[in-house]
Scaffold this motif. Structure first.
Motif, mmCIF file in Angstrom:
data_model
loop_
_atom_site.group_PDB
_atom_site.id
_atom_site.type_symbol
_atom_site.label_atom_id
_atom_site.label_comp_id
_atom_site.label_asym_id
_atom_site.label_seq_id
_atom_site.Cartn_x
_atom_site.Cartn_y
_atom_site.Cartn_z
ATOM 1 N N ARG A 34 -109.722 109.590 46.028
ATOM 2 C CA ARG A 34 -109.541 111.044 46.107
ATOM 3 C C ARG A 34 -108.101 111.390 46.473
ATOM 4 O O ARG A 34 -107.500 112.299 45.885
ATOM 5 N N ALA A 35 -107.532 110.690 47.468
ATOM 6 C CA ALA A 35 -106.166 110.978 47.896
ATOM 7 C C ALA A 35 -105.177 110.786 46.757
ATOM 8 O O ALA A 35 -104.240 111.576 46.592
ATOM 9 N N ARG A 36 -105.376 109.755 45.950
ATOM 10 C CA ARG A 36 -104.511 109.516 44.792
ATOM 11 C C ARG A 36 -104.695 110.606 43.738
ATOM 12 O O ARG A 36 -103.740 111.019 43.079
ATOM 13 N N MET A 37 -105.902 111.120 43.615
ATOM 14 C CA MET A 37 -106.219 112.093 42.575
ATOM 15 C C MET A 37 -105.743 113.497 42.923
ATOM 16 O O MET A 37 -105.152 114.189 42.088
ATOM 17 N N VAL A 38 -105.994 113.956 44.150
ATOM 18 C CA VAL A 38 -105.723 115.359 44.496
ATOM 19 C C VAL A 38 -104.755 115.505 45.660
ATOM 20 O O VAL A 38 -104.459 116.622 46.078
ATOM 21 N N GLY A 39 -104.256 114.378 46.218
ATOM 22 C CA GLY A 39 -103.300 114.445 47.312
ATOM 23 C C GLY A 39 -103.936 114.183 48.658
ATOM 24 O O GLY A 39 -105.133 114.405 48.866
ATOM 25 N N GLN A 40 -103.131 113.690 49.583
ATOM 26 C CA GLN A 40 -103.590 113.388 50.939
ATOM 27 C C GLN A 40 -103.830 114.678 51.720
ATOM 28 O O GLN A 40 -103.007 115.584 51.706
ATOM 29 N N SER A 41 -104.941 114.740 52.396
ATOM 30 C CA SER A 41 -105.206 115.827 53.343
ATOM 31 C C SER A 41 -106.255 115.328 54.321
ATOM 32 O O SER A 41 -107.162 114.591 53.936
ATOM 33 N N PRO A 42 -106.149 115.717 55.587
ATOM 34 C CA PRO A 42 -107.139 115.237 56.554
ATOM 35 C C PRO A 42 -108.460 115.974 56.379
ATOM 36 O O PRO A 42 -108.482 117.162 56.017
ATOM 37 N N PRO A 43 -109.580 115.299 56.642
ATOM 38 C CA PRO A 43 -110.855 116.025 56.672
ATOM 39 C C PRO A 43 -110.873 117.000 57.831
ATOM 40 O O PRO A 43 -110.091 116.888 58.774
ATOM 41 N N GLN A 44 -111.767 117.965 57.769
ATOM 42 C CA GLN A 44 -111.824 119.040 58.761
ATOM 43 C C GLN A 44 -112.887 118.743 59.819
ATOM 44 O O GLN A 44 -114.078 118.621 59.491
ATOM 45 N N TYR A 45 -112.461 118.609 61.061
ATOM 46 C CA TYR A 45 -113.405 118.390 62.152
ATOM 47 C C TYR A 45 -114.185 119.671 62.394
ATOM 48 O O TYR A 45 -113.615 120.763 62.472
ATOM 49 N N ARG A 46 -115.503 119.536 62.547
ATOM 50 C CA ARG A 46 -116.367 120.709 62.632
ATOM 51 C C ARG A 46 -116.825 121.040 64.045
ATOM 52 O O ARG A 46 -117.745 121.837 64.246
ATOM 53 N N GLY A 47 -116.204 120.422 65.055
ATOM 54 C CA GLY A 47 -116.459 120.836 66.427
ATOM 55 C C GLY A 47 -117.521 120.042 67.154
ATOM 56 O O GLY A 47 -117.820 120.337 68.311
ATOM 57 N N TYR A 48 -118.087 119.039 66.512
ATOM 58 C CA TYR A 48 -119.104 118.246 67.191
ATOM 59 C C TYR A 48 -119.097 116.815 66.686
ATOM 60 O O TYR A 48 -118.588 116.509 65.610
ATOM 61 N N SER A 49 -119.645 115.943 67.518
ATOM 62 C CA SER A 49 -119.717 114.515 67.232
ATOM 63 C C SER A 49 -121.175 114.101 67.127
ATOM 64 O O SER A 49 -122.088 114.852 67.497
ATOM 65 N N SER A 50 -121.394 112.891 66.630
ATOM 66 C CA SER A 50 -122.744 112.407 66.405
ATOM 67 C C SER A 50 -122.916 111.033 67.038
ATOM 68 O O SER A 50 -122.070 110.151 66.871
ATOM 69 N N VAL A 51 -124.010 110.875 67.769
ATOM 70 C CA VAL A 51 -124.435 109.566 68.261
ATOM 71 C C VAL A 51 -125.795 109.288 67.636
ATOM 72 O O VAL A 51 -126.715 110.113 67.741
ATOM 73 N N ARG A 52 -125.925 108.125 66.985
ATOM 74 C CA ARG A 52 -127.137 107.826 66.230
ATOM 75 C C ARG A 52 -127.701 106.480 66.672
ATOM 76 O O ARG A 52 -126.956 105.511 66.834
ATOM 77 N N GLY A 53 -129.010 106.449 66.866
ATOM 78 C CA GLY A 53 -129.641 105.223 67.316
ATOM 79 C C GLY A 53 -131.067 105.121 66.834
ATOM 80 O O GLY A 53 -131.560 105.944 66.067
ATOM 81 N N ARG A 54 -131.733 104.071 67.293
ATOM 82 C CA ARG A 54 -133.141 103.835 66.954
ATOM 83 C C ARG A 54 -133.846 103.329 68.202
ATOM 84 O O ARG A 54 -133.227 102.729 69.074
ATOM 85 N N SER A 55 -135.145 103.589 68.289
ATOM 86 C CA SER A 55 -135.892 103.164 69.478
ATOM 87 C C SER A 55 -137.339 102.912 69.092
ATOM 88 O O SER A 55 -137.817 103.408 68.067
ATOM 89 N N PRO A 56 -138.069 102.154 69.932
ATOM 90 C CA PRO A 56 -139.493 101.934 69.653
ATOM 91 C C PRO A 56 -140.250 103.252 69.673
ATOM 92 O O PRO A 56 -139.923 104.167 70.430
#
Length: 398
Positions: free
Chosen positions: A171-193
């Protein structure tokens, strides 16, 4: 006339492997260039909605059947509890009703299991998967395209598919470098019994939402979305993030803390949540984008993997119908830009609402869930996608 030839798919995630398998079933010779040296095993699960199940079935009915067996098929009478942080029920969402409404189920599955099943099916079909292949750039002409790798090699093909994710080199080669946009939150993902407490629920706190679903017999996955400045949670690492999340839910309904405590920190995935503005240009000569490389979206509607599976079906079908690479890529781009751009924006809006970052926003979110009886308003509008024409021979090309 069906067009075939050689393809290099950059990226061996769900979208890249689905694309590789779809194209291989249509007669293409396919090589997947994946930068990771081995498949990822950490992380949690994802939900295949009826549109994603339809796409998977179109690519390989046998694979669709296997994913139903190894995942959790949402039953016709299954209900998702929508809760506040104290465990009070805001609504009971009848998620099993999608079977009657759309004719196909929702299937929750571990991301690593889906990726492994796709890789094994692709290999059986004759796809070559090269791990440790780091792609740095590409070049393209009217007749051929090449990708350049970090070890100074070039891989030539009649078609290159950039399925290399949020920070796509293609994508960067095709349309140019740009940073993705942070949307104000993070994710923690897991699994449990999976113990005796409610198996499927969404729990809302201020600046924190927890999504939980069974993913296999005796196992469930969970995703916590946490309002925070960028970088804070990823810098913690999995073990510290596990402790910090337990601190955040210490005064929540006790089963929530028990579920998180029962998760293995080594299996957690922690990341900031980003998207990008919808992109109108997906193709450059014989190079095209797919999945998160084209349309990264926040997980609020759970449609990221589903959209990538759709992409794979539409790309293979468009190339099969066009009889010429350029025309096929133009048809694919037109169809998928129109389909994915609204989903990116709907996901962004829903994600902001989900977080309830602040007392008033949290009250508004909970009130809307109670009134609608559903986690969000727009998910069902997305689920009705099906391949545009009848499939022949159980595959995406005729």
């Amino acid at each position: 006339m069906t067009v075939t030839g050689e393809t290099v798919v950059v990226g061996g995630g769900i979208g890249g492997l689905a694309c590789a398998l779809a194209l291989r079933r249509c007669g293409w010779e396919v090589t997947v260039a994946e930068r990771a040296t081995e498949p990822a095993g950490a992380g949690a699960g994802l939900m295949l909605y009826p549109n994603g199940v339809a796409a998977l079935d179109a690519i390989s009915p046998a694979l669709g059947a296997r994913i139903r067996r190894v995942g959790h098929v949402v039953g016709a009478g299954e209900v998702r509890l929508l809760l506040d942080s104290a465990g009070r029920i805001l609504a009971r969402e009848p998620i099993g009703a999608v079977v009657h409404e759309f004719g196909l189920p929702m299937v929750a599955v571990l991301r690593s299991v889906l990726q492994l099943e796709l890789a094994e099916e692709a290999r059986r079909a004759g796809v070559r998967i090269r791990h440790g292949a780091v792609v740095r750039s590409y070049r393209t002409t009217e007749e051929r395209a090449w990708v350049a790798t970090a070890d100074d090699r070039e891989l030539g093909a009649d078609l290159v598919v950039g399925a290399d994710g949020l920070r796509s080199v293609v994508r960067a080669r095709m349309v140019g470098q740009s940073p993705p946009q942070y949307r104000g939150y993070s994710s923690v993902r897991g699994r449990s019994p999976l113990a005796g407490e409610p198996a499927t629920f969404v729990a809302n706190g201020r600046g924190l939402q927890l999504f939980v679903s069974p993913v296999a017999p005796g196992l469930r996955y969970w995703t916590a979305k946490i309002t925070a400045p960028p970088g804070v949670w990823p810098r913690m690492g999995a073990a510290r993030a596990h402790e910090a999340l337990l601190d955040l839910v210490a005064d929540w309904d006790p089963p929530v803390a028990r579920m998180i405590a029962a998760s293995s920190p080594e299996e957690l995935a922690v990341s900031d949540i980003h998207d990008r503005a919808p992109l109108r240009r997906w193709a450059d000569g014989r190079v095209v984008l797919l999945g998160d490389a084209a349309h990264p979206m926040v997980p609020a509607l759970g449609q990221g993997a589903n959209m990538a599976l759709e992409d794979a079906v539409v790309l293979a079908t468009a190339l099969g119908e066009a009889g010429e690479v350029g025309a096929g890529l133009r048809a694919y781009q037109s169809a998928r830009v129109a389909r994915t751009a609204p989903v990116v924006l709907q996901s962004r809006r829903q994600g902001a609402m989900d977080q309830g970052a602040g007392r008033l926003r949290a009250r508004l979110r909970d009130r809307l869930m109670r009134r609608r009886g559903a986690k969000d308003a727009s998910a069902r509008a997305v689920m009705g996608w099906r391949p545009q024409r009848a499939l022949t021979g159980g595959g995406v090309c005729g």
